[in-house]
Design a protein around this motif. Structure first.
Motif, mmCIF file in Angstrom:
data_model
loop_
_atom_site.group_PDB
_atom_site.id
_atom_site.type_symbol
_atom_site.label_atom_id
_atom_site.label_comp_id
_atom_site.label_asym_id
_atom_site.label_seq_id
_atom_site.Cartn_x
_atom_site.Cartn_y
_atom_site.Cartn_z
ATOM 1 N N GLY A 281 34.480 44.281 51.714
ATOM 2 C CA GLY A 281 34.034 42.894 51.782
ATOM 3 C C GLY A 281 35.101 41.995 52.369
ATOM 4 O O GLY A 281 35.985 42.446 53.104
ATOM 5 N N TYR A 282 35.009 40.708 52.012
ATOM 6 C CA TYR A 282 35.976 39.730 52.519
ATOM 7 C C TYR A 282 36.022 38.569 51.534
ATOM 8 O O TYR A 282 34.981 38.095 51.088
ATOM 9 N N ASP A 283 37.197 38.116 51.179
ATOM 10 C CA ASP A 283 37.483 36.946 50.331
ATOM 11 C C ASP A 283 38.387 37.287 49.155
ATOM 12 O O ASP A 283 39.146 36.451 48.701
ATOM 13 N N ASP A 284 38.261 38.514 48.622
ATOM 14 C CA ASP A 284 39.005 38.882 47.414
ATOM 15 C C ASP A 284 38.698 37.897 46.296
ATOM 16 O O ASP A 284 39.599 37.381 45.626
ATOM 17 N N ASP A 285 37.401 37.642 46.062
ATOM 18 C CA ASP A 285 37.033 36.724 44.987
ATOM 19 C C ASP A 285 37.110 37.430 43.637
ATOM 20 O O ASP A 285 37.406 38.628 43.546
ATOM 21 N N THR A 286 36.862 36.693 42.575
ATOM 22 C CA THR A 286 37.047 37.229 41.227
ATOM 23 C C THR A 286 36.133 38.412 40.937
ATOM 24 O O THR A 286 36.513 39.321 40.201
ATOM 25 N N LEU A 287 34.938 38.434 41.511
ATOM 26 C CA LEU A 287 34.019 39.546 41.272
ATOM 27 C C LEU A 287 34.536 40.840 41.885
ATOM 28 O O LEU A 287 34.380 41.920 41.310
ATOM 29 N N SER A 288 35.161 40.750 43.045
ATOM 30 C CA SER A 288 35.632 41.954 43.732
ATOM 31 C C SER A 288 36.680 42.698 42.919
ATOM 32 O O SER A 288 36.855 43.910 43.087
ATOM 33 N N ARG A 289 37.363 41.979 42.018
ATOM 34 C CA ARG A 289 38.448 42.588 41.250
ATOM 35 C C ARG A 289 37.957 43.247 39.965
ATOM 36 O O ARG A 289 38.733 43.928 39.299
ATOM 37 N N LEU A 290 36.697 43.018 39.602
ATOM 38 C CA LEU A 290 36.175 43.636 38.388
ATOM 39 C C LEU A 290 36.148 45.160 38.543
ATOM 40 O O LEU A 290 35.856 45.692 39.619
#
Length: 343
Positions: A281-290
């Motif tokens: 994906g792209y952004d490294d938002d909080t959901l991606s780190r779960l």
């Protein structure tokens, strides 16, 4: 009963303690009390201690709004935010921290499916925001430039050609290129891209994908699927790939939300990630780190963008900087568990 409540009871009223109450308790002028509470030199140390003690006893709290109105400053930075974007939520958190460090506060105005950018911005102006920090705006550049005539505008996350206003962003095309480079290094060739729809940000990321694929001699494998910034778009694109004759070995999505939609569709179809298909994906938002997603993605440096955005606003407001400035940050790849070598 708390201190304020106690003070009100002792005063025999239900009103909030005022500057005059502190002055009466100590037996000095309101001007002297004001000087003490603002930390301005003048009153004696004995007077200062007595004023501070009386203020604490009465539960007096300075009326920040009134003092700001008196100075004709609000020290408010207006922030337009897409309520559906986890990345914007993270940016706002860092913007709050950066603003507080320089004595400013934020006013937020949301952009939703039924509330457009114009309405969000007009709300910020109505609250007397001294500068506007716009997260990923889609309005034309000339519209944003005209808005800068009403209050300094800082655009975050979007490239503006021949910018006549302040911009803080990352190099989106380079970020997507980093993903493609990493996938090719792992042995992938059939790499599909799920687009982000219209707008400058989507255009830059799409260009980054195409440029990187061509750089690796993979022109014949370029495949761009229609999409947008939502999980639903990622799911639709993944289903389209599943219905085709050949699955790509890797899928790159416009953002993390879209990538999570891809993961959901592949999981329901029994396709192993990353065993059969790698996803990024792209952004490294909080959901991606779960841990349930553990998504390989690209970080835009939310904290750094926020810091530069607030700094740009303060320079325009307090340091009389008039020349527009663009800050372009380098994104960086974050490798997690959704990418592996092709089977």
């Amino acid at each position: 009963m708390d201190e304020v409540g106690s003070a009100r009871g002792r005063n025999g009223t239900n009103r909030r303690p005022r500057l005059e109450d502190v002055a009466a308790r100590v037996g000095v002028s309101t001007a002297s009390v004001s000087l003490v509470l603002r930390g301005v030199p003048g009153p004696s140390e004995r007077t200062r201690q007595r004023v501070l003690a009386a203020a604490a006893e009465l539960g007096y709290q300075a009326d920040r709004t009134a003092s700001l109105l008196a100075s004709r400053r609000t020290r408010l930075l207006g922030v337009m935010v897409d309520i559906h974007s986890p990345f914007h939520a993270e940016l706002v958190e860092h913007l709050h921290t950066a603003a507080e460090q320089v004595g400013y506060d934020l006013v937020l105005s949301t952009q939703t499916r039924t509330r457009d950018e114009h309405t969000a911005v007009e709300t910020l102006l109505a609250f007397r925001s001294e500068a506007l920090i716009l997260l990923g705006p889609t309005a034309p550049a000339d519209t944003l430039a005209a808005l800068d005539g009403k209050a300094p505008v800082i655009v975050v996350g979007r490239r503006i050609a021949d910018a006549k206003l302040d911009v803080v962003r990352t190099a989106d095309d380079e970020g997507v290129g980093q993903i493609v480079d990493h996938l090719v290094e792992r042995g992938h060739r059939a790499i599909a891209y799920i687009d982000g729809g219209k707008g400058v940000i989507a255009t830059d990321r799409r260009r980054g994908y195409r440029t990187a694929m061509r750089r690796h001699g993979l022109d014949a494998h370029i495949r761009v699927l229609h999409g947008d910034h939502t999980e639903a778009a990622g799911e639709r694109a993944a289903r389209h790939l599943l219905d085709g004759a050949d699955l790509p070995t890797a899928v790159v999505a416009f953002n993390d939300q879209s990538a999570i939609g891809v993961l959901a569709a592949l999981s329901r179809a029994g396709v192993d990630v990353p065993g059969e298909v790698s996803v990024a994906g792209y952004d490294d938002d909080t959901l991606s780190r779960l841990s349930c997603f553990n998504l390989t993605t690209v970080s835009q440096g939310a904290e750094e963008q926020a810091r530069y955005a607030v700094s740009a606003a303060v320079e325009r407001l307090d340091q009389d900087r008039t020349e527009p400035r663009e800050v372009v940050l380098t994104p960086h790849l974050v490798v997690r568990g959704t990418v592996a070598e092709p089977a």
